[in-house]
Design a protein around this motif. Structure first.
Motif, PDB file in Angstrom:
ATOM      1  N   LEU A  57       5.977  20.469  12.822  1.00 50.54           N
ATOM      2  CA  LEU A  57       7.211  19.801  12.423  1.00 50.54           C
ATOM      3  C   LEU A  57       8.409  20.705  12.646  1.00 50.54           C
ATOM      4  O   LEU A  57       9.484  20.244  13.015  1.00 50.54           O
ATOM      5  N   GLN A  58       8.201  21.993  12.437  1.00 51.85           N
ATOM      6  CA  GLN A  58       9.286  22.948  12.659  1.00 51.85           C
ATOM      7  C   GLN A  58       8.862  23.939  13.733  1.00 51.85           C
ATOM      8  O   GLN A  58       7.819  24.570  13.632  1.00 51.85           O
ATOM      9  N   GLY A  59       9.670  24.068  14.775  1.00 49.98           N
ATOM     10  CA  GLY A  59       9.354  24.978  15.859  1.00 49.98           C
ATOM     11  C   GLY A  59      10.103  24.579  17.107  1.00 49.98           C
ATOM     12  O   GLY A  59      10.756  23.538  17.155  1.00 49.98           O
ATOM     13  N   LEU A  87     -10.253  18.677  17.416  1.00 45.30           N
ATOM     14  CA  LEU A  87      -9.149  18.237  16.572  1.00 45.30           C
ATOM     15  C   LEU A  87      -9.028  19.074  15.299  1.00 45.30           C
ATOM     16  O   LEU A  87      -7.933  19.468  14.906  1.00 45.30           O
ATOM     17  N   ASN A  88     -10.153  19.368  14.660  1.00 43.60           N
ATOM     18  CA  ASN A  88     -10.109  20.147  13.421  1.00 43.60           C
ATOM     19  C   ASN A  88      -9.450  21.506  13.640  1.00 43.60           C
ATOM     20  O   ASN A  88      -8.621  21.948  12.840  1.00 43.60           O
ATOM     21  N   GLN A  89      -9.832  22.157  14.747  1.00 45.62           N
ATOM     22  CA  GLN A  89      -9.256  23.472  15.035  1.00 45.62           C
ATOM     23  C   GLN A  89      -7.762  23.364  15.347  1.00 45.62           C
ATOM     24  O   GLN A  89      -6.976  24.232  14.962  1.00 45.62           O
ATOM     25  N   MET A  90      -7.354  22.308  16.055  1.00 45.21           N
ATOM     26  CA  MET A  90      -5.942  22.113  16.379  1.00 45.21           C
ATOM     27  C   MET A  90      -5.119  21.906  15.114  1.00 45.21           C
ATOM     28  O   MET A  90      -4.065  22.525  14.929  1.00 45.21           O
ATOM     29  N   VAL A  91      -5.622  21.047  14.243  1.00 46.23           N
ATOM     30  CA  VAL A  91      -4.915  20.767  12.989  1.00 46.23           C
ATOM     31  C   VAL A  91      -4.820  22.028  12.148  1.00 46.23           C
ATOM     32  O   VAL A  91      -3.786  22.320  11.535  1.00 46.23           O
ATOM     33  N   GLU A  92      -5.892  22.797  12.114  1.00 45.74           N
ATOM     34  CA  GLU A  92      -5.879  24.043  11.338  1.00 45.74           C
ATOM     35  C   GLU A  92      -4.854  25.017  11.893  1.00 45.74           C
ATOM     36  O   GLU A  92      -4.107  25.651  11.137  1.00 45.74           O
ATOM     37  N   ALA A  93      -4.801  25.139  13.225  1.00 45.57           N
ATOM     38  CA  ALA A  93      -3.883  26.089  13.852  1.00 45.57           C
ATOM     39  C   ALA A  93      -2.426  25.704  13.624  1.00 45.57           C
ATOM     40  O   ALA A  93      -1.588  26.544  13.270  1.00 45.57           O
ATOM     41  N   ILE A  94      -2.105  24.420  13.811  1.00 43.75           N
ATOM     42  CA  ILE A  94      -0.723  23.979  13.640  1.00 43.75           C
ATOM     43  C   ILE A  94      -0.351  23.897  12.167  1.00 43.75           C
ATOM     44  O   ILE A  94       0.766  24.244  11.764  1.00 43.75           O
ATOM     45  N   GLY A  95      -1.312  23.452  11.347  1.00 43.39           N
ATOM     46  CA  GLY A  95      -1.048  23.231   9.934  1.00 43.39           C
ATOM     47  C   GLY A  95      -0.773  24.480   9.131  1.00 43.39           C
ATOM     48  O   GLY A  95      -0.292  24.396   8.001  1.00 43.39           O
ATOM     49  N   ARG A  96      -1.041  25.642   9.698  1.00 44.59           N
ATOM     50  CA  ARG A  96      -0.734  26.893   8.978  1.00 44.59           C
ATOM     51  C   ARG A  96       0.756  27.012   8.688  1.00 44.59           C
ATOM     52  O   ARG A  96       1.167  27.678   7.738  1.00 44.59           O
ATOM     53  N   ASP A  97       1.563  26.387   9.534  1.00 45.52           N
ATOM     54  CA  ASP A  97       3.019  26.491   9.377  1.00 45.52           C
ATOM     55  C   ASP A  97       3.636  25.249   8.752  1.00 45.52           C
ATOM     56  O   ASP A  97       4.858  25.100   8.749  1.00 45.52           O
ATOM     57  N   GLY A  98       2.791  24.331   8.240  1.00 47.52           N
ATOM     58  CA  GLY A  98       3.351  23.166   7.570  1.00 47.52           C
ATOM     59  C   GLY A  98       2.847  21.857   8.145  1.00 47.52           C
ATOM     60  O   GLY A  98       1.703  21.754   8.602  1.00 47.52           O
ATOM     61  N   TYR A  99       3.723  20.866   8.139  1.00 47.49           N
ATOM     62  CA  TYR A  99       3.343  19.528   8.595  1.00 47.49           C
ATOM     63  C   TYR A  99       3.164  19.469  10.105  1.00 47.49           C
ATOM     64  O   TYR A  99       3.706  20.288  10.848  1.00 47.49           O
ATOM     65  N   ILE A 100       2.398  18.465  10.534  1.00 44.34           N
ATOM     66  CA  ILE A 100       2.058  18.291  11.944  1.00 44.34           C
ATOM     67  C   ILE A 100       2.624  16.970  12.447  1.00 44.34           C
ATOM     68  O   ILE A 100       2.542  15.942  11.757  1.00 44.34           O
ATOM     69  N   ILE A 101       3.186  16.994  13.630  1.00 49.19           N
ATOM     70  CA  ILE A 101       3.650  15.786  14.286  1.00 49.19           C
ATOM     71  C   ILE A 101       2.586  15.341  15.287  1.00 49.19           C
ATOM     72  O   ILE A 101       2.175  16.125  16.147  1.00 49.19           O
ATOM     73  N   SER A 160      13.847  28.430  13.664  1.00 49.23           N
ATOM     74  CA  SER A 160      12.389  28.546  13.639  1.00 49.23           C
ATOM     75  C   SER A 160      11.916  29.933  14.054  1.00 49.23           C
ATOM     76  O   SER A 160      10.826  30.362  13.679  1.00 49.23           O
ATOM     77  N   ASN A 161      12.738  30.661  14.816  1.00 50.43           N
ATOM     78  CA  ASN A 161      12.353  32.007  15.231  1.00 50.43           C
ATOM     79  C   ASN A 161      12.345  32.993  14.064  1.00 50.43           C
ATOM     80  O   ASN A 161      11.734  34.058  14.146  1.00 50.43           O
ATOM     81  N   ASP A 162      13.043  32.634  12.981  1.00 53.32           N
ATOM     82  CA  ASP A 162      13.099  33.516  11.813  1.00 53.32           C
ATOM     83  C   ASP A 162      12.204  33.043  10.683  1.00 53.32           C
ATOM     84  O   ASP A 162      12.045  33.746   9.687  1.00 53.32           O
ATOM     85  N   ALA A 163      11.629  31.852  10.817  1.00 56.46           N
ATOM     86  CA  ALA A 163      10.879  31.253   9.714  1.00 56.46           C
ATOM     87  C   ALA A 163       9.694  32.104   9.277  1.00 56.46           C
ATOM     88  O   ALA A 163       9.370  32.173   8.088  1.00 56.46           O
ATOM     89  N   GLY A 164       9.038  32.768  10.235  1.00 55.47           N
ATOM     90  CA  GLY A 164       7.840  33.531   9.912  1.00 55.47           C
ATOM     91  C   GLY A 164       8.110  34.889   9.304  1.00 55.47           C
ATOM     92  O   GLY A 164       7.760  35.158   8.148  1.00 55.47           O
ATOM     93  N   GLU A 165       8.766  35.759  10.075  1.00 55.75           N
ATOM     94  CA  GLU A 165       8.941  37.152   9.653  1.00 55.75           C
ATOM     95  C   GLU A 165      10.216  37.392   8.851  1.00 55.75           C
ATOM     96  O   GLU A 165      10.301  38.357   8.094  1.00 55.75           O
ATOM     97  N   ARG A 166      11.218  36.517   9.022  1.00 53.68           N
ATOM     98  CA  ARG A 166      12.474  36.701   8.286  1.00 53.68           C
ATOM     99  C   ARG A 166      12.914  35.368   7.669  1.00 53.68           C
ATOM    100  O   ARG A 166      13.955  34.820   8.040  1.00 53.68           O
ATOM    101  N   PRO A 167      12.152  34.841   6.736  1.00 52.21           N
ATOM    102  CA  PRO A 167      12.514  33.543   6.161  1.00 52.21           C
ATOM    103  C   PRO A 167      13.891  33.525   5.511  1.00 52.21           C
ATOM    104  O   PRO A 167      14.539  32.484   5.449  1.00 52.21           O
TER     105      PRO A 167
END
Length: 349
Positions: free
Chosen positions: A176-178, A195-209, A97-104
Motif C-alpha cells: 500500500l505504501q511504496g 501466494l503465501n510467501q508473497m503475502v508474507e513478504a509484502i505484508g511485513r510493511d503493512g497492507y497489500i494491494i 516511503s524511502n524514509d518509512a523503514g529506517e527513518r520513520p
C-alpha cells in the motif's frame, strides 16, 4: 526568487533526477536555489520557522550545464540558517516511503513543515495539506472508478486468494505504501503456489494491494506528466514516454530495470487524464506523474514524479523551462493580488 527543493537526502540525488533538472533550470533563469532535507527545520520559541538550507546562488550570465551545476551544489559545504519566509517557493520533492523503514520520523516532515511554511507566505508545491492525504496508495482509490483497475486492499491471504480467483488467477500484488517498483509481484498460474510467501513478504510493511492484471501491461505503461491539472505539452509535444519492463519483469519502473521508449499521446490518454483533472486541481497538485495502460491509470505520483529529462530529450523540448515559467507566473499573481489566494488555489493556477 529563492526556490528551495525538499529532498530525502542530497547524497542520494543525481544529476539526471527530475529535481536536479528543475533546480538547474531555476538557476539558469537567474534564481537562487536551495536544498533542504528532513532534519533541517527549526521552529523557535518565537514561532519563527527557520531552516538550515544549502544555498547555491545564481551566477549572472552563467552557462554551466547540469553536471557542473550539480557538482557545484554538492561542493556547498555549509548550510545557512534562514527564515522560511525568505523562501519564495518550496518544492516538496521527497519520497516519504524511502524514509518509512529506517527513518520513520522523517516520513511526514515535508508535509508537516510544508504546511507551516505555507502559512508563513511561502508557496509550497504540491500543496502539503493534500499531500498528507496522499501518503500512501489509498489516495488513488479516491479517483473515478472508471479509470482505476479493479483493486482489493487487505492483509488477508484468503481475501487475496479469492480476489485472484475472481480475476482468472492473474493479479498484481504490491505494498500500500511504496514506490519505484519495490515489492511488486505478478501472481499467475505459475506463481500461484507462492501466494503465501508473497503475502508474507509484502505484508511485513503493512497492507497489500491486489490489482487486476490490465491487458497490455506486458507491453509497458505510459508515464505522462500533468501540470496544473493538465497534460504538460509544448507545441503539441507531450512530456511523456513509454516504460517497458525488463524481460520477465512485470515492473516498468526505470529504477527497476525498465526501458524508456518514445510514445504518441492520443485522445485515449487525454480522456483518462481529463477524468482525474478535477480532483488534482481541488487538491492543489501542481506537478504530477500518472502511469497509464489503455483506459486505466495504475499510479498517480504526486510526490516526486521522475524521468522529466528523458521526456524532454525524446520530445526535443525543455519541459523544465515551462514548469519554472508557471511557477514564476504564480508568484507574480500573488504579488499583484496579495492575500487573495490560498496555497492550494495558487498551486494549480
Amino acid at each position: 526568487m529563492l526556490i528551495a527543493f525538499f529532498v530525502n537526502d542530497l547524497e542520494t540525488e543525481y544529476p539526471g533526477y527530475t529535481t536536479t533538472v528543475l533546480a538547474h533550470e531555476a538557476s539558469r533563469r537567474g534564481h537562487d536555489v536551495a536544498y533542504v532535507t528532513p532534519g533541517d527545520f527549526v521552529l523557535g520559541s518565537d514561532d519563527d520557522l527557520r531552516v538550515h538550507a544549502r544555498i547555491l546562488p545564481a551566477v549572472k550570465g552563467s552557462k554551466r550545464g547540469r553536471p557542473k551545476f550539480f557538482k557545484d551544489l554538492q561542493a556547498v559545504e555549509r548550510s545557512k540558517l534562514i527564515e522560511v519566509s525568505d523562501i519564495d517557493v518550496l518544492m516538496l520533492r521527497n519520497d516519504p516511503s524511502n524514509d518509512a523503514g529506517e527513518r520513520p520520523w522523517a516520513e511526514h516532515v515535508g508535509m508537516l513543515f510544508g504546511r507551516l511554511a505555507a502559512a508563513r507566505g511561502c508557496l509550497v508545491l504540491n500543496d502539503p495539506a493534500a499531500l498528507s492525504e496522499a501518503i500512501n496508495k489509498l489516495y488513488f482509490q479516491s479517483f473515478p472508478r472508471e479509470v482505476r483497475a479493479e483493486t482489493l486492499i487487505s492483509r488477508s491471504t484468503a481475501d487475496i486468494r479469492a480476489f485472484a480467483k475472481a480475476h482468472g488467477g492473474k493479479v498484481v500484488l504490491k505494498p500500500l505504501q511504496g514506490s519505484g517498483g519495490q515489492g511488486v509481484f505478478l501472481l499467475d498460474g505459475k506463481s500461484g503456489k507462492n501466494l503465501n510467501q508473497m503475502v508474507e513478504a509484502i505484508g511485513r510493511d503493512g497492507y497489500i494491494i491486489a490489482q487486476a492484471f490490465v491487458p497490455g501491461a506486458e507491453k509497458g505503461d505510459i508515464r505522462l506528466f500533468l501540470m496544473n491539472g493538465k497534460p504538460l505539452q509544448v507545441g503539441g509535444k507531450y512530456a511523456a514516454m513509454r516504460r517497458v519492463g525488463a524481460e520477465g519483469d512485470i515492473r516498468s519502473n526505470i529504477h527497476a530495470g525498465g526501458k524508456a521508449r518514445a510514445v504518441r499521446i492520443t485522445d485515449r490518454e487525454l480522456r483518462v487524464a481529463e477524468m482525474i483533472r478535477p480532483k488534482l486541481v481541488r487538491d492543489g497538485m501542481f506537478l504530477v506523474g500518472i502511469d497509464i495502460i489503455g483506459d486505466t491509470i495504475l499510479e498517480v505520483n504526486v510526490f516526486s514524479p521522475g524521468n522529466l529529462a528523458t521526456c524532454s530529450k525524446m520530445a526535443g523540448v525543455n519541459f523544465a523551462a515551462h514548469i519554472l515559467a508557471s511557477i514564476e507566473q504564480k508568484l507574480e499573481i500573488r504579488r499583484q493580488y496579495p492575500g487573495q489566494f490560498d496555497n492550494r488555489s495558487l498551486a494549480v493556477m
